[in-house]
Structures are given as C-alpha cells and as structure tokens.
Write a protein that holds these residues in place. Structure first.
Motif: not given
Length: 347
Positions: A142, A159, A221, A231, A233, A235, A245-247, A250-251, A260
């Motif tokens: 991030n 985070r 990434k 990972s 993830c 938001e 979102t893409e987070k 992406d994983s 998540y």
C-alpha cells in the motif's frame, strides 16, 4: 470523428491513456486505455481537455467528482473513489449536474440517473505458484497515507497497527512494500505531528528507519504477490457496501490468499473460501496464529477456490471489460436518445 473530453485531476496530453501513468506513479492505465479504445470503435475520440481545444465537443466524461467546466454539453460522471476522500462522489446535489452517474455507492441508487457499477480490475490471471514455491510468508502492499479527520471506519490506522505488530512480534514473517514508507506516516493532529518529528529525529541521528519492515516500492505488485502466501488487503475504510477495490483482486489473480477488511457485503461478491475475513479476529496476533495453522494443503485449497471464482460471471462483474462495456453502452444510448429527441423538435 466525434470528440469528447475526459476530465481527470492532474492529467493532460492524454497522460491517463499512456502505457505508464507519470502523474500518479505505478497507477495502472489499462482500464482507461480500454475505455478510450471502446469509444473509438464507436467513432468517438476521447481526449484530455487540452488536446480538444478548438474542437466541437459532444460530451464530457468526468473521472471522480471535481469542479465543473462551463461548457454546456452532456456530462457523465464515473465515481470510483472513496467518498471520505472525494466527498463530491457522495453528494446527491453534485450528481444532479450529470446526465448519467456511474457509481458503486448504494446510497446514490435512489437517483434515477445513477448506473450501478463495481470498481474495475484487469483480472489478468495466469497459473500461479503453489504454497511450497512461495518464500514470503505475509506482506502488505500500500501507499503510506492517512485520513486528515478522525473516522470510526478508518483502516489506514489498522494497516499501521498490523505493520507495527509484525515488526515487534514476527519480523521475519512479514514484508512491507509500496510508496512513502521511507518516511513516517502523514500527520495532521498535534500529537501525531510530534510523533512524526520524533521518528524523523531517530532516523537522522541513529539511522533507524520509520518502518523497519519496508522492502521498497513496487512497479509490478505481482513480483511479490506471486512469492507471498498471504497478503493483508485492507481498504482505506470499512463498511462501505460494494467498495471493493483492486487490493483483494491483485492478490487473487496471483494466487496469494488475501486477509481482507473493507466492504461490509464482500461475501455477496467473493466466496468465503477465497479469502480470510479479518472481521472474524480481534487483533493481528489472532490473525497471525490462524495463518500459521494453515497447512500447504489448506493453502492449495484456497488457491483452487480462487481459480474457480476468477473464471465465473461473479468475478467478471469486476473486470475492466465489463466496466467499459457498461459505460460505453449507456453513454452512447443516452446520446442516441438526445439525438432522437432533437430530431422530433419542429424546426
């Protein structure tokens, strides 16, 4: 050729459609490029405002809430950003300035001209390495950001809590990547500014990095996510329905199991067996202990579930192709309707 203008803050000379976004570093441009190509196939050339100077403009496409231009043409809004970050995206009054609004925010669906969409992802998926081939236990990718105001739904701070826990309790099982972690977290209150100053002083005097787990920026990434088992993830805020979102994707497309935390209705869109739901745990220590208990066979089952999901209609709803088709079809249909109405007016 019909011309249309795309308004996106900071962009000019069609920078949003370039292979590499030089305005917002490492920001993927595949979806905007796909959108421009789809309009071209309909005989419409979309450019940034500076390149359309002197041309007759058929319509404006606004990417995120922003100040309006004085041009009296049809307007369309694509509202993808978190409304805590771009408050115009959540304003019903502001949205009334547009002929169509494409938004994921369910709170806007009371407006008749809002078209529900989901935040798009390229969803390019290749065979991914199994758990035994992954040498990174867990990671977080991030940018180092923070909200200016205090929000009960803030996940930027969560985070940081996760990063700090790993740096103290399990530094060998966590790696941090992204933009801005060579500096302390942005500060907006007196107390946080003092802590930031102390961190800077420690770095200058003793060479202590603000985030010892930081491993560097990433242009791609997947170079890390194909090596990582898990990972984090999160938001930037939680409990916004449909704000996915893409987070997490992406994983998923790299076979990395996401932890998540974000949209309150994520299970309506992504099956439970594809990710670890952070809401089930009280703190990072509990999450980490759960991760340690996941065997290679368990991890492989997650990957199997992920692979199956990515090849379903449920995943396709998040694809760039689906998003682009929704936007282009609805805009062109609306323009055709306006032309039909104009033709019916007696001259």
């Amino acid at each position: 050729m019909i011309y249309a203008t795309l308004h996106a803050d900071g962009h000019s000379c069609n920078s949003l459609f370039a292979e590499e976004d030089l305005v917002h570093r490492h920001n993927p441009t595949s979806t905007p490029r796909l959108l421009r190509q789809a309009f071209l196939e309909r005989g419409i050339e979309v450019n940034t405002a500076d390149l359309n100077q002197g041309r007759e403009i058929a319509f404006e496409l606004h990417l995120e809430g922003r100040p309006l231009s004085p041009l009296q043409v049809p307007r369309y809004l694509i509202a993808l950003e978190n409304p805590y970050i771009n408050k115009l995206n959540a304003s019903s009054d502001y949205c009334q300035n547009f002929d169509l609004v494409f938004a994921w925010d369910v709170r806007l669906l009371q407006l008749a001209h809002v078209v529900p969409i989901l935040i798009p992802h390229p969803l390019v998926c290749h065979d991914f390495p199994g758990p035994e081939q992954r040498d990174i236990f867990s990671c977080l990718i991030n940018a180092n950001k923070a909200f200016k105001e205090v929000l009960p739904s803030d996940l930027y701070s969560e985070r940081i809590n996760t990063i700090r826990w790993y740096e103290k309790q399990a530094p060998g099982q966590f790696s941090l990547y992204g933009l801005g972690w060579e500096k302390s977290t942005p500060a907006f209150t007196l107390g946080s500014k003092l802590k930031r100053s102390m961190s800077r002083l420690q770095t200058r005097l003793f060479g202590i990095p603000p985030f010892p787990s930081f491993r560097g920026e990433l242009k791609d990434k997947s170079t890390v996510l194909r090596r990582a088992r898990f990972s984090y993830c999160y938001e930037n805020s939680r409990d916004l329905s449909n704000y996915i979102t893409e987070k997490i994707f992406d994983s998923l497309v790299n076979g990395c199991v996401p932890i998540y935390w974000g949209a309150d209705n994520v299970l309506e869109h992504i099956p439970e067996g594809c990710f670890i739901d952070r809401r089930k745990f009280s703190n990072t220590e509990q999450v980490h202990q759960h991760l340690l208990s996941i065997s290679a066979a368990d991890h492989a089952q997650y990957q199997h579930n992920i692979w199956r999901f990515l090849h379903t209609d449920g995943a396709h709803k998040f694809s760039s192709e689906h998003f682009v088709k929704q936007v282009v079809d609805r805009v062109c249909r609306h323009l055709d309707g306006l032309q039909t109405q104009a033709a019916m007016i007696p001259k």
